[in-house]
Design an enzyme around this catalytic site. Structure first.
Site, short mmCIF file in Angstrom:
data_model
loop_
_atom_site.label_atom_id
_atom_site.label_comp_id
_atom_site.label_asym_id
_atom_site.label_seq_id
_atom_site.Cartn_x
_atom_site.Cartn_y
_atom_site.Cartn_z
N TYR A 118 91.03 -31.73 -23.53
CA TYR A 118 91.86 -31.76 -22.33
C TYR A 118 91.95 -30.34 -21.78
CZ TYR A 118 95.87 -32.01 -19.21
OH TYR A 118 96.68 -31.92 -18.12
N GLU A 206 93.04 -30.89 -13.04
CA GLU A 206 93.09 -31.48 -14.37
C GLU A 206 91.74 -32.08 -14.73
OE1 GLU A 206 96.38 -34.08 -16.63
OE2 GLU A 206 95.31 -35.22 -15.10
#
Length: 398
Positions: A118, A206
């Site tokens: 991530y 993101e």
């Protein structure tokens, strides 16, 4: 402003961020043509909506079926996936039960995934710095990781005066266990991502998941990009990326009148002047046992027309069972608010309880306007009184 995944990847690619090859398609035929441009033999067909959790979601027409991200191993499978998505309603955790209609898909080259990580860039409100956030738990909702395994969330702040440097990438790479060729690829990835974030005035970028391939490359397998609306005047080229079909019609209407409106899921409509007072109003509605249907700040210089428009927008929400108007008149005059409320209530034939609390500039005149309107408006003396009265009135009307 949010954009679709395929648009985000195209922008990031322009700054040197590594992304898989892919093409957008509006029809099943276009999806097959898009796949023909890719090397194969594995393709990924992705629904394009402004919401996360697409792969774990389901289509309203087939609640037990596959989600909005599907693997395909032939042109026939690409076509079948596109046909199952385009024109159908995808329901995810972020869309709510109503879901969103898929109007296009993104056909992307398959990827040899060795690890999923991530990575995001955002402005940390505590430090006031652009901050890199990474985790070894790629593919999962970062909120869940933060709640259950906070030690797996890595943060690296960037001093705005000095900017990004190799140190930031190396520090994060170490925490993610990236060494050798993987570390080198990550060290190229981070400066490119930071350049995109700062140059485009983003609020968040993101990448989830950020994948490490079998060949030790680091690639953005997904991308979510949001821009600071206040900075869009510097980027007219981004306006064409806006997809109004993905936005709440009430929020679009509010923008026409320069109203700060955000739809929520409660039943008490709120019209307030000032963001802080609006937040306090929503909090006290919760305290008295109900939930706000919206955030709406009419601002300090609202006109009668803007107030009328705000009132109509609130009532256009079918979930609204009552309205609380909470005005503290400084720059905003209470009589202007009162005139707008009366005008709108008459025009829409008000059918839900309405509580109005006025205080400040021209408050006596404002209350007089409300009183002589002969409308069923409930007056309140203070914020607590207003919240209690609107919650009680809605319950009694149910």
């Amino acid at each position: 402003m949010n954009i679709h995944e395929y648009q985000a990847k195209e922008l990031l690619k322009g700054y040197g961020v590594a992304v898989p090859d892919g093409h957008v398609a509006w029809t099943p035929d276009e999806a097959v043509a898009a796949a023909a441009k890719l090397p194969g033999p594995v393709y990924v067909v992705k629904s394009q909506i402004h919401a996360g959790g697409r792969g774990a979601g389901h289509f309203a027409e087939d609640p037990t079926g596959k989600g909005g991200v599907r693997l395909a191993h032939s042109s026939d499978e690409v076509r079948a996936a596109a046909e199952a998505m385009i024109g159908h309603t995808l329901v995810t955790k972020q869309t709510g039960p109503h879901g969103r209609v898929v109007r296009r898909v993104y056909v992307e080259a398959g990827c040899d995934i060795a690890r999923e990580l991530y990575l995001s860039l955002l402005v940390d409100r505590v430090t006031g710095r652009v901050t890199l956030i990474g985790s070894t738990e790629g593919g999962m909702a970062i909120e869940e990781v933060a709640a259950s395994h906070p030690e797996k969330i890595l943060r690296v702040g960037v001093d705005p005066a000095a900017g990004i440097s190799g140190f930031h990438a190396r520090r994060l790479a170490h925490g993610l266990g990236l060494t050798g060729k993987q570390g080198a690829a990550f060290n190229r990835f981070i400066p490119a991502l930071y350049a995109a974030f700062t140059s485009l005035d983003c609020t968040i970028v993101e990448i989830n998941p950020l994948v490490v391939t079998g060949a030790d490359q680091v690639i953005a397998l997904d991308a979510k990009v949001s821009f600071d609306d206040s900075a869009l005047f510097r980027h007219p080229e981004l306006a064409k990326l806006r997809d109004e079909a993905e936005e709440d019609p009430k929020e679009l209407e509010a923008a026409k009148y320069e109203l700060n409106y955000v739809a929520l899921e409660g039943t008490i409509g709120c019209m307030v002047n000032g963001a802080g007072l609006a937040m306090a109003t929503m909090d006290i509605i919760k305290l008295y046992g109900a939930a706000p249907a919206n955030f709406l700040d009419v601002g300090g210089g609202a006109t009668k027309e803007r107030v009328t428009a705000a009132f109509k927008i609130i009532l256009s929400d079918p979930n609204v069972e009552g309205i609380l108007v909470n005005i503290f008149g400084g720059i905003m005059r209470c009589d202007v608010i009162a005139e707008g409320v009366v005008s709108a209530a008459r025009e829409v034939q008000l059918s839900v309880p309405l509580v109005v609390r006025l205080e400040g500039t021209n408050v006596a005149l404002g209350k007089e306007i409300l009183a002589r309107s002969n409308l069923p408006i409930i007056a309140a003396d203070n914020l607590a009184d207003a919240a209690e009265k609107i919650v009680t009135a809605v319950r009694e009307a149910a």
